[in-house]
Design a protein around this motif. Structure first.
Motif, PDB file in Angstrom:
ATOM      1  N   TYR A  76       0.792  -1.228   0.000  1.00 12.53           N
ATOM      2  CA  TYR A  76       0.000   0.000   0.000  1.00 12.53           C
ATOM      3  C   TYR A  76       0.827   1.282   0.000  1.00 12.53           C
ATOM      4  O   TYR A  76       0.256   2.358  -0.180  1.00 12.53           O
ATOM      5  N   THR A  77       2.125   1.190   0.221  1.00 11.55           N
ATOM      6  CA  THR A  77       2.935   2.400   0.385  1.00 11.55           C
ATOM      7  C   THR A  77       4.267   2.267  -0.327  1.00 11.55           C
ATOM      8  O   THR A  77       4.735   1.158  -0.595  1.00 11.55           O
ATOM      9  N   LEU A 137      -3.000   6.863   5.794  1.00 16.64           N
ATOM     10  CA  LEU A 137      -3.003   5.906   4.696  1.00 16.64           C
ATOM     11  C   LEU A 137      -4.401   5.735   4.121  1.00 16.64           C
ATOM     12  O   LEU A 137      -4.578   5.651   2.898  1.00 16.64           O
ATOM     13  N   ASP A 138      -5.412   5.713   4.990  1.00 16.92           N
ATOM     14  CA  ASP A 138      -6.780   5.556   4.521  1.00 16.92           C
ATOM     15  C   ASP A 138      -7.181   6.719   3.622  1.00 16.92           C
ATOM     16  O   ASP A 138      -7.811   6.518   2.569  1.00 16.92           O
ATOM     17  N   TYR A 141      -5.037   6.541   0.065  1.00 23.25           N
ATOM     18  CA  TYR A 141      -4.918   5.194  -0.498  1.00 23.25           C
ATOM     19  C   TYR A 141      -4.417   5.228  -1.945  1.00 23.25           C
ATOM     20  O   TYR A 141      -3.481   4.520  -2.321  1.00 23.25           O
ATOM     21  N   LYS A 145      -0.706   3.865  -3.491  1.00 26.86           N
ATOM     22  CA  LYS A 145      -0.575   2.917  -4.592  1.00 26.86           C
ATOM     23  C   LYS A 145       0.208   3.524  -5.759  1.00 26.86           C
ATOM     24  O   LYS A 145       1.020   2.833  -6.399  1.00 26.86           O
TER      25      LYS A 145
END
Length: 303
Positions: A76-77, A137-138, A141, A145
């Motif tokens: 995700y990061t 992060l939410d 998102y 990516k």
């Protein structure tokens, strides 16, 4: 006789990830599943336990294993991507990153977007952002990516593909609750919140994205590829199909300028052009043909 592939799946023990693993095992691949131990690997797969964000622990868990392909379901990061690139360069022949339609969140186009709309080689990477903060992060998102893709694109020694996945529908194990939201409101007569202008989107069935990732593992193309069924749906079309399966009632929509609206009620066009994948040889289904089955699977009943 075809030699069995050595395949590593990082994460992916639920929803379309578990379907992907089932396809790999059925094809005779030797499958290793790596996660933090929160859920067991399916029968027939080798289980490795490690935090993919801990480079030392990940390296120790892998030992001297090498892989024909790595299928990363939970990157995700850019920090996670940089760590993975260090660990798997020279250890994997191919790396497949599960990405998202959200990489196009800043593209405001009335036409379906092609992969070139977001070129990973032009995306700036900032590993100093608070990527370990779940709330950050939410909210970021799509940016996470994009930057993860950029990290893999900058490493030519590890051939990679990033699968930009459309919104996924279908399956009794859909944990998102998005279709249930519509069913609940239709049954109760409650209004469904939509923006003044709600734009359509592309979608993909849960079985189809599992098929697509399995297919991608066996191909040799690199770079980003859009994964979406043919056709687009509006929120009204989705709600109408839910109403058929929800046992009566008609969708009642209420427009609002508030930030929070119902799922799939998009303020911008969320369409992806799937031409590249089709030209590479994948045959997508049509969203309107599989939608009734997807809704029936998720809400119960037959389709």
């Amino acid at each position: 006789m075809t030699k069995a592939r050595e395949v590593l799946v990082i994460g992916g023990n639920r929803y379309f990830g578990k379907r992907l693993i089932a396809r790999l095992l059925a094809a005779g691949d030797r499958v290793t599943v790596l996660n933090r131990g929160s859920s067991p690997a399916p029968a027939g797969a080798v289980a490795l336990t490690a935090d993919r964000g801990d480079e030392g622990a990940l390296t120790r868990a892998l030992g001297d294993r090498t892989f024909d392909v790595v299928l990363d379901q939970v990157c995700y990061t850019p920090r996670q991507a940089e760590l993975a690139r260090r660990v798997f360069t020279g250890r994997a022949r191919r790396y497949v990153l599960t990405s998202t339609v959200e990489v196009y969140e800043h593209q405001h186009s009335a036409a379906p977007v092609r992969e070139s709309a977001v070129d990973p080689l032009t995306v700036a990477v900032d590993t100093g952002l608070p990527w370990d903060d779940p709330e950050f992060l939410d909210w970021n998102y799509g940016e996470g990516k994009r930057q993860a893709e950029a990290v893999f694109a900058a490493g030519p020694d590890l051939p990679y593909a990033s699968v930009r996945v459309a919104h996924v529908l279908g399956g009794a194990d859909d944990f998102t609750g998005r279709l249930a939201h519509y069913a609940d409101r239709i049954r109760s007569g409650a209004p469904i919140a939509v923006p003044p202008v709600a734009h359509p989107a592309t979608y993909i069935h849960v079985e189809e994205i599992a098929d697509f990732l399995f297919w991608t593992a066996g191909e040799d193309f690199t770079g980003p590829v859009n994964a979406a069924s043919h056709g687009e749906l509006t929120v009204e079309e989705l709600a109408a199909e839910v109403a058929v399966r929800a046992g009566g009632g008609e969708p009642r929509f209420e427009t609002t300028d508030a930030a929070e609206v119902s799922p799939f009620a998009f303020r911008r066009h969320y369409g992806m052009d799937n031409t590249r994948a089709v030209r590479l040889g994948f045959a997508f289904g049509d969203v309107r043909r599989w939608l009734p089955r997807a809704v029936a699977e998720t809400l119960g009943g037959t389709g």
